[in-house]
Design an enzyme around this catalytic site. Structure first.
Site, mmCIF file in Angstrom:
data_model
loop_
_atom_site.group_PDB
_atom_site.id
_atom_site.type_symbol
_atom_site.label_atom_id
_atom_site.label_comp_id
_atom_site.label_asym_id
_atom_site.label_seq_id
_atom_site.Cartn_x
_atom_site.Cartn_y
_atom_site.Cartn_z
ATOM 1 N N CYS A 87 0.832 -1.200 0.000
ATOM 2 C CA CYS A 87 0.000 0.000 0.000
ATOM 3 C C CYS A 87 0.875 1.262 0.000
ATOM 4 C CB CYS A 87 -0.994 -0.042 1.147
ATOM 5 S SG CYS A 87 -2.332 1.167 0.970
ATOM 6 N N HIS A 196 -3.834 -4.658 -0.413
ATOM 7 C CA HIS A 196 -3.424 -5.272 0.853
ATOM 8 C C HIS A 196 -3.476 -6.795 0.728
ATOM 9 C CE1 HIS A 196 -3.384 -1.701 3.525
ATOM 10 N NE2 HIS A 196 -4.275 -1.228 2.675
ATOM 11 N N GLU A 198 -2.636 -8.955 2.888
ATOM 12 C CA GLU A 198 -3.075 -9.541 4.167
ATOM 13 C C GLU A 198 -4.584 -9.495 4.327
ATOM 14 O OE1 GLU A 198 -2.859 -5.174 5.128
ATOM 15 O OE2 GLU A 198 -1.802 -6.579 3.793
#
Length: 218
Positions: A87, A196, A198
């Site tokens: 990001c 992202h 994750e």
């Protein structure tokens, strides 16, 4: 680098979803790597691999990086070891951001630009800024981190500014909103995503899993 169990440093400069990134790495590593969340430059320098997350306003992120004393360690890591930017951690690798008229790290030539107002999709529906939610990412170059990740897989984005590298070859994948923009950039030992991983379910976790095993070679 220890082939059996590398040390991976997650850079903590006060910005980013650090716990989620760290937990995701621990999950996919499954004991095959030591994951360390650190604010210490010497730990970043000693690590075999580095993950550089970021979340929030670019100006605040750059200030946090400078105030923490981590800037040089991050640049050194990006120069010589497997490095994953996330990001704003990806955006910071370029020269400059329109967000707050902020000089960035300048590892690569390029700008971080704001999505213009008044965007609409092909059907004429208004597109909001920030670009938030799931979007397809199309791979434009072969890369070891894409192994097992289908072209056009969906990843989770939250951003009002997008990466525009000066060298088109730096872009490894793109998304559309509604125009194409760089969703993944990288060269040599660096791989960095606007989205992202994750927060991106199986596809995002697969990228992180591949990073655990990556030696930094293309």
């Amino acid at each position: 680098m220890s082939a059996a169990k590398p040390t991976i440093a997650v850079v903590d400069y006060g910005m980013g979803n650090l716990r989620s990134v760290t937990k995701a790495l621990e999950h996919v590593a499954d004991g095959r790597a030591h994951i360390t969340l650190t604010a210490q430059p010497e730990v970043v320098r000693a690590a075999d691999k580095v993950v550089f997350p970021g979340q929030g306003a670019m100006k605040d992120c750059m200030a946090g990086l400078l105030e923490s004393g981590l800037k040089d360690a991050v640049l050194e890591a990006a120069a010589n070891k497997p490095f994953f930017g996330v990001c704003v951690g990806a955006q910071l690798l370029l020269d400059h951001s329109e967000e707050g008229d902020t000089p960035a790290l300048g590892l690569y030539a390029g700008q971080v630009k704001r999505f213009p107002d008044g965007l609409s999709d092909a059907a004429g529906a208004r597109l909001k800024v920030p670009h938030m939610g799931w979007n397809e990412v199309w791979q434009t170059a072969r890369h070891p981190l894409f192994a097992g990740v289908a072209d056009g897989s969906r990843f989770y984005f939250v951003h009002s500014y997008y990466m525009a590298p000066a060298d088109a070859a730096l872009s490894l994948g793109y998304a559309e909103y509604p125009f194409a923009f760089s969703a993944v950039i990288g060269r040599d030992n660096v791989f960095a995503t606007q989205f992202h991983p994750e927060k991106s379910a199986a596809a995002g976790l697969k990228l992180l899993e591949n990073f655990i095993a990556w030696d930094g070679q293309r």
